[in-house]
Design a protein around this motif. Structure first.
Motif, mmCIF file in Angstrom:
data_model
loop_
_atom_site.group_PDB
_atom_site.id
_atom_site.type_symbol
_atom_site.label_atom_id
_atom_site.label_comp_id
_atom_site.label_asym_id
_atom_site.label_seq_id
_atom_site.Cartn_x
_atom_site.Cartn_y
_atom_site.Cartn_z
ATOM 1 N N PHE A 22 0.915 -0.989 0.143
ATOM 2 C CA PHE A 22 -0.152 0.104 0.011
ATOM 3 C C PHE A 22 0.762 1.182 0.050
ATOM 4 O O PHE A 22 0.469 2.170 -0.835
ATOM 5 C CB PHE A 22 -0.942 -0.001 1.291
ATOM 6 N N TRP A 23 1.855 1.382 0.938
ATOM 7 C CA TRP A 23 2.581 2.475 0.859
ATOM 8 C C TRP A 23 3.606 2.699 -0.356
ATOM 9 O O TRP A 23 3.928 3.813 -0.703
ATOM 10 C CB TRP A 23 3.591 2.316 2.310
ATOM 11 N N GLY A 24 3.778 1.457 -0.688
ATOM 12 C CA GLY A 24 4.764 1.382 -1.954
ATOM 13 C C GLY A 24 3.975 1.975 -3.253
ATOM 14 O O GLY A 24 4.802 2.512 -4.095
ATOM 15 N N PHE A 25 2.530 1.844 -3.060
ATOM 16 C CA PHE A 25 1.745 2.333 -4.334
ATOM 17 C C PHE A 25 0.977 3.591 -3.797
ATOM 18 O O PHE A 25 0.030 3.703 -4.435
ATOM 19 C CB PHE A 25 1.340 1.219 -4.984
ATOM 20 N N LYS A 76 -1.701 11.554 -6.050
ATOM 21 C CA LYS A 76 -0.719 11.732 -7.104
ATOM 22 C C LYS A 76 0.015 12.916 -6.528
ATOM 23 O O LYS A 76 1.078 12.688 -6.932
ATOM 24 C CB LYS A 76 -1.776 12.126 -8.245
ATOM 25 N N ASN A 77 -0.439 13.533 -5.683
ATOM 26 C CA ASN A 77 0.449 14.990 -5.235
ATOM 27 C C ASN A 77 0.336 14.776 -3.725
ATOM 28 O O ASN A 77 -0.674 14.547 -3.147
ATOM 29 C CB ASN A 77 -0.096 16.053 -5.687
ATOM 30 N N THR A 78 1.449 15.080 -2.972
ATOM 31 C CA THR A 78 1.331 15.284 -1.400
ATOM 32 C C THR A 78 1.398 16.882 -1.240
ATOM 33 O O THR A 78 2.346 17.605 -1.650
ATOM 34 C CB THR A 78 2.567 14.607 -0.809
ATOM 35 N N ALA A 114 3.899 18.202 -4.025
ATOM 36 C CA ALA A 114 5.171 17.518 -4.831
ATOM 37 C C ALA A 114 4.452 16.369 -4.852
ATOM 38 O O ALA A 114 3.419 15.852 -4.410
ATOM 39 C CB ALA A 114 6.262 17.516 -3.836
ATOM 40 N N PRO A 115 4.812 15.495 -6.285
ATOM 41 C CA PRO A 115 4.427 14.237 -6.452
ATOM 42 C C PRO A 115 4.773 13.406 -5.644
ATOM 43 O O PRO A 115 5.883 13.254 -4.949
ATOM 44 C CB PRO A 115 5.242 13.841 -7.765
ATOM 45 N N THR A 116 3.787 12.521 -4.948
ATOM 46 C CA THR A 116 3.864 11.645 -3.848
ATOM 47 C C THR A 116 4.948 10.492 -4.297
ATOM 48 O O THR A 116 5.816 10.097 -3.445
ATOM 49 C CB THR A 116 2.539 10.736 -3.718
ATOM 50 N N SER A 117 4.963 10.014 -5.656
ATOM 51 C CA SER A 117 5.945 9.030 -5.923
ATOM 52 C C SER A 117 7.287 9.491 -5.912
ATOM 53 O O SER A 117 8.321 8.715 -5.561
ATOM 54 C CB SER A 117 5.716 8.596 -7.447
ATOM 55 N N ALA A 155 10.910 3.633 -2.615
ATOM 56 C CA ALA A 155 10.728 2.091 -2.150
ATOM 57 C C ALA A 155 11.160 2.176 -0.587
ATOM 58 O O ALA A 155 10.684 1.761 0.229
ATOM 59 C CB ALA A 155 11.591 1.486 -3.075
ATOM 60 N N THR A 156 12.302 2.957 -0.339
ATOM 61 C CA THR A 156 12.921 2.861 0.931
ATOM 62 C C THR A 156 11.989 3.442 2.020
ATOM 63 O O THR A 156 11.731 2.989 3.037
ATOM 64 C CB THR A 156 14.233 3.390 1.002
ATOM 65 N N THR A 157 11.430 4.866 1.529
ATOM 66 C CA THR A 157 10.571 5.598 2.456
ATOM 67 C C THR A 157 9.371 4.787 2.760
ATOM 68 O O THR A 157 8.824 4.648 3.841
ATOM 69 C CB THR A 157 10.336 6.889 2.040
ATOM 70 N N ALA A 158 8.766 4.172 1.880
ATOM 71 C CA ALA A 158 7.435 3.253 1.865
ATOM 72 C C ALA A 158 7.783 2.056 2.630
ATOM 73 O O ALA A 158 7.094 1.856 3.679
ATOM 74 C CB ALA A 158 6.890 2.768 0.478
#
Length: 289
Positions: A125-128, A134-136, A150-153, A158-161
């Motif tokens: 879930f956090w990875g996707f 789309k934006n935080t 800023a864009p969430t991706s 991956a490390t933060t997720a």
């Protein structure tokens, strides 16, 4: 006068006997131990002599740069996630013990959600998360005023997720352990501290938590080892941990078993090292000398 002979007694008050003490022989235990050793030796012999194990590949990748880099990521994730879990766990545990129904309800909901869903699902879930948001954005709630976007991706890689999933999940489990430890402390200790004029926060920090540590340390030590092994799950989102890096290798050279053995050896080493501070803390807070 008739005389009677009394049995001699030793200093401890038990009757002295000249008969030698013969220890009871447990033939079943000896036979069971022998069978266990034979079985263990057979398994180790079969495992070690199996040509498919490929010991040269194990030796080549045991200290390879990509293995050590993944090992560092695994250790870093474990330490930071446990720090988040402990800090948040204390807060959630105090909220669950609060007399405020709102705080108690919010904390209970948090524990219910994160304990009731699999950790693997939370990691994915956090990875996707970018597929959901789309934006935080940071701004004033319920308005269109935005201070940062800023864009969430980009923000949640991956490390933060992986860190978010592991840390937030650990808060739920650590809070239950800490809550149980706090409740194990005699209520009279808190009442005595309040009678001396100590604030609730000072009472918790100076009186309750030090005594609760005796009940908290053993299960939390197991949580650290569990966290270490749970970091392997971040390989599903390419978290660059130990298992992720080795998976990238055996996806190319098909040396699945040897590289899994490399990962297992490092996990065993780290788990063994983590047991040392746990034992010291148990002796420290348990009053052992």
């Amino acid at each position: 006068m008739a005389s009677s002979t009394l049995p001699l007694r030793d200093g401890a008050g038990s009757e002295a006997s000249s008969e030698p003490l013969v220890p009871l022989r447990h033939y079943g235990r000896h036979a069971g131990a022998a069978v266990a050793l034979v079985c263990l030796g057979g398994v180790l012999w079969s495992f070690g002599k199996n040509p498919n194990l490929d010991w040269p590949t194990i030796g080549a990748y045991l200290f390879k740069d990509l293995t050590l880099q993944g090992l560092w990521t695994t250790v870093w994730l474990t330490v930071v996630a446990m720090a988040i879990g402990l800090a948040g766990g204390v807060l959630v545990a105090v909220m669950r013990l609060s007399h405020n129904p709102v705080l108690r309800g919010v904390s209970s909901l948090y524990v219910w959600v994160f304990r009731g869903t699999p950790l693997l699902v939370q990691i994915i879930f956090w990875g996707f998360l970018g597929a959901l948001y789309k934006n935080t954005m940071i701004g004033v709630p319920f308005t269109h005023i935005t201070f940062y976007s800023a864009p969430t991706s980009t923000l949640v890689d991956a490390t933060t997720a992986a860190l978010l999933a592991l840390g937030l999940n650990e808060i739920a489990y650590a809070s239950e352990i800490i809550r149980a430890g706090i409740q194990a402390v005699d209520r009279g200790q808190t009442e005595a501290a309040q009678a001396l004029g100590m604030t609730p926060v000072l009472t918790l920090r100076r009186i309750v938590l030090p005594q609760a540590m005796r009940s908290i340390i053993p299960p939390l030590g197991n949580e650290v080892v569990t966290m270490l092994k749970s970091t392997a799950l971040v390989s599903v989102i390419a978290g660059h941990d130990l298992l992720s890096n080795l998976q990238d290798v055996y996806a190319q050279n098909y040396k699945v078993i040897p590289l899994l053995v490399v990962a297992s050896l490092w996990y065993l080493v780290l788990s063994s090292l983590l047991s040392l501070p746990q034992s010291w803390l148990e002796r420290r807070f348990g009053g052992a000398r």
